[in-house]
Design a protein around this motif. Structure first.
Motif, short mmCIF file in Angstrom:
data_model
loop_
_atom_site.label_atom_id
_atom_site.label_comp_id
_atom_site.label_asym_id
_atom_site.label_seq_id
_atom_site.Cartn_x
_atom_site.Cartn_y
_atom_site.Cartn_z
N ALA A 20 -8.73 -2.21 5.06
CA ALA A 20 -8.50 -0.77 5.59
C ALA A 20 -7.08 -0.90 6.63
CB ALA A 20 -9.53 -0.34 6.23
N LEU A 21 -7.05 -1.95 7.21
CA LEU A 21 -5.69 -2.18 8.04
C LEU A 21 -4.54 -2.28 7.20
CD1 LEU A 21 -4.78 -2.71 10.93
CD2 LEU A 21 -5.11 -4.99 10.57
N PHE A 22 -4.40 -2.75 6.33
CA PHE A 22 -3.10 -2.70 5.43
C PHE A 22 -3.03 -1.96 4.31
CE2 PHE A 22 -3.70 -7.45 7.33
CZ PHE A 22 -2.84 -7.15 8.38
N ALA A 23 -3.95 -0.94 4.17
CA ALA A 23 -3.83 -0.13 3.07
C ALA A 23 -2.67 0.78 3.07
CB ALA A 23 -5.28 0.78 3.02
N PHE A 167 3.69 -9.10 8.54
CA PHE A 167 5.06 -8.70 8.51
C PHE A 167 6.17 -9.65 8.24
CE2 PHE A 167 2.56 -5.27 10.62
CZ PHE A 167 3.00 -4.34 9.97
N ASP A 168 6.85 -9.73 7.33
CA ASP A 168 7.97 -10.67 7.16
C ASP A 168 9.36 -10.35 7.55
OD1 ASP A 168 8.52 -8.92 5.01
OD2 ASP A 168 7.71 -9.74 3.48
N ASN A 169 9.35 -9.07 8.42
CA ASN A 169 10.59 -8.82 8.89
C ASN A 169 10.35 -8.05 10.19
OD1 ASN A 169 13.35 -8.72 7.06
ND2 ASN A 169 11.46 -8.94 5.68
N LYS A 170 11.06 -8.45 11.16
CA LYS A 170 10.96 -7.80 12.57
C LYS A 170 12.29 -7.68 13.28
CE LYS A 170 6.71 -10.97 12.76
NZ LYS A 170 5.70 -10.16 13.23
N ARG A 190 6.89 -4.91 6.08
CA ARG A 190 6.54 -6.20 5.05
C ARG A 190 7.51 -5.89 3.83
NH1 ARG A 190 3.41 -10.31 4.13
NH2 ARG A 190 2.73 -10.54 2.11
N LEU A 191 8.41 -6.68 3.42
CA LEU A 191 8.85 -6.53 2.12
C LEU A 191 8.21 -7.23 1.09
CD1 LEU A 191 12.59 -6.89 3.27
CD2 LEU A 191 11.47 -4.96 2.73
N GLY A 192 7.30 -8.16 1.47
CA GLY A 192 6.63 -8.99 0.20
C GLY A 192 5.45 -8.15 -0.16
N THR A 193 4.65 -8.58 -1.06
CA THR A 193 3.53 -8.07 -1.86
C THR A 193 2.56 -7.66 -0.71
OG1 THR A 193 4.07 -9.21 -3.99
CG2 THR A 193 1.79 -8.11 -3.66
N ILE A 237 6.12 3.68 3.23
CA ILE A 237 7.19 4.90 2.56
C ILE A 237 8.16 3.91 1.77
CG2 ILE A 237 7.06 6.04 4.91
CD1 ILE A 237 9.47 4.42 6.13
N PRO A 238 9.06 4.53 1.19
CA PRO A 238 9.99 3.93 0.03
C PRO A 238 11.04 3.16 0.73
CG PRO A 238 9.88 6.21 -0.23
CD PRO A 238 9.02 6.02 1.09
N ALA A 239 11.59 3.38 1.95
CA ALA A 239 12.62 2.58 2.45
C ALA A 239 12.24 1.44 2.65
CB ALA A 239 13.22 3.41 3.73
N ARG A 240 13.27 0.46 2.28
CA ARG A 240 13.04 -1.11 2.70
C ARG A 240 14.07 -1.49 3.63
NH1 ARG A 240 9.62 -3.14 -1.12
NH2 ARG A 240 10.41 -5.34 -0.94
N THR A 241 14.24 -0.84 4.38
CA THR A 241 15.35 -1.01 5.76
C THR A 241 14.76 -0.50 7.28
OG1 THR A 241 16.57 0.95 5.47
CG2 THR A 241 17.38 -1.02 4.21
#
Length: 269
Positions: A20-23, A167-170, A190-193, A237-241
């Motif tokens: 639920a937290l990461f859905a 989260f793999d980017n901060k 999070r850019l990973g799976t 969201i779609p953006a990965r930045t």
């Protein structure tokens, strides 16, 4: 086992245990748990109307009261109704986003955040820590503390995960230091799976905007420990930045009493 494989395995186990937290926004809509449910809070007489100089139909506008923040008012011993009332408030957008309206606000000073995923911008006027505590912090010591905080909250090479290892980017936007305590405004994504509650792989990127309060450990070299955290935004969201960040004084410390308050001509660069 290679370190990267260990990290990925750890993340997937964490996701499976806390779906639920990461859905993401596709399962848990924005506002269902981060912001106060107006049907569950007392009917306070105050309200706030913010008027922007430009339209923004996709804006998400959040008011963050200062009186009951987690660094000032602990949640231990509080009722469910109180915890609901202490949450940040989400505005009702009007006039194609030119107007943001907050109803049922109790008297307080409010800091505002304006987030727009369509333009990948967020503007804020958040006071991160009590100003009364900032006296006597010299610039050299402040730089030392901010460097230590960035290391404590950032990605770690010396151990798996670190703080909020999902989260793999901060990206830390601002730090306000007050002696051995500090408030931190940061972005995470999070850019990973990542998996939805159904087990399907999410197509978008999970973003989080957080205020984190930290305290310096008594033992020298032990770093800074997280005291509490307020998540102000989370969505898939779609953006990965990262969002482009801007701090605006016009969004800081807006006083609301027991009547309607209006603030006009707010320009968002």
């Amino acid at each position: 086992m290679p370190k990267r494989l260990i990290c990925n395995t750890f993340a997937l186990i964490l996701l499976a245990g806390m779906p639920a937290l990461f859905a993401g926004g596709s399962v848990v809509p924005v506002g269902t748990y981060l912001y106060a449910d107006l049907e569950k809070v007392p009917d306070a007489g105050g309200s706030l109307e913010l008027r922007f100089t430009t339209s923004g139909p996709h804006r998400l506008v959040v008011a963050f009261g200062r009186k009951y923040r987690k660094d000032s008012k602990g949640r231990d011993g509080t009722t469910e109704a109180e915890r609901e009332a202490f949450k940040p408030r989400l505005a009702e957008l009007r006039e194609d986003g030119r107007c943001a309206f907050f109803a049922k606000l109790p008297p307080d000073y409010y800091d505002v955040m304006v987030i727009d995923a369509s333009t990948m911008t967020f503007h804020e006027g958040i006071s991160l820590i009590k100003k009364a505590l900032t006296e006597g912090v010299d610039s050299e010591r402040e730089k030392l503390f901010t460097d230590e905080i960035r290391k404590s909250l950032g990605l770690r090479d010396d151990r798996i995960g670190g703080w909020e290892g999902f989260f793999d980017n901060k990206q830390i936007e601002r730090i306000e230091v007050a002696d051995r305590r500090a408030g931190v405004l940061m972005q995470q994504m999070r850019l990973g799976t990542a998996l939805a509650e159904s087990g399907d792989v999410l197509k978008g990127c999970i973003h989080s905007l957080d205020v984190v309060w930290v305290e310096r450990a008594i033992v020298e070299g032990a770093g800074w420990q997280v005291i509490n955290r307020q998540q102000l935004y989370r969505d898939e969201i779609p953006a990965r930045t990262f969002f482009k960040h801007s701090q605006l004084p016009a969004l800081s410390g807006i006083r609301v009493g027991t009547r309607a308050k209006k603030v006009a001509d707010i320009a968002l660069p």
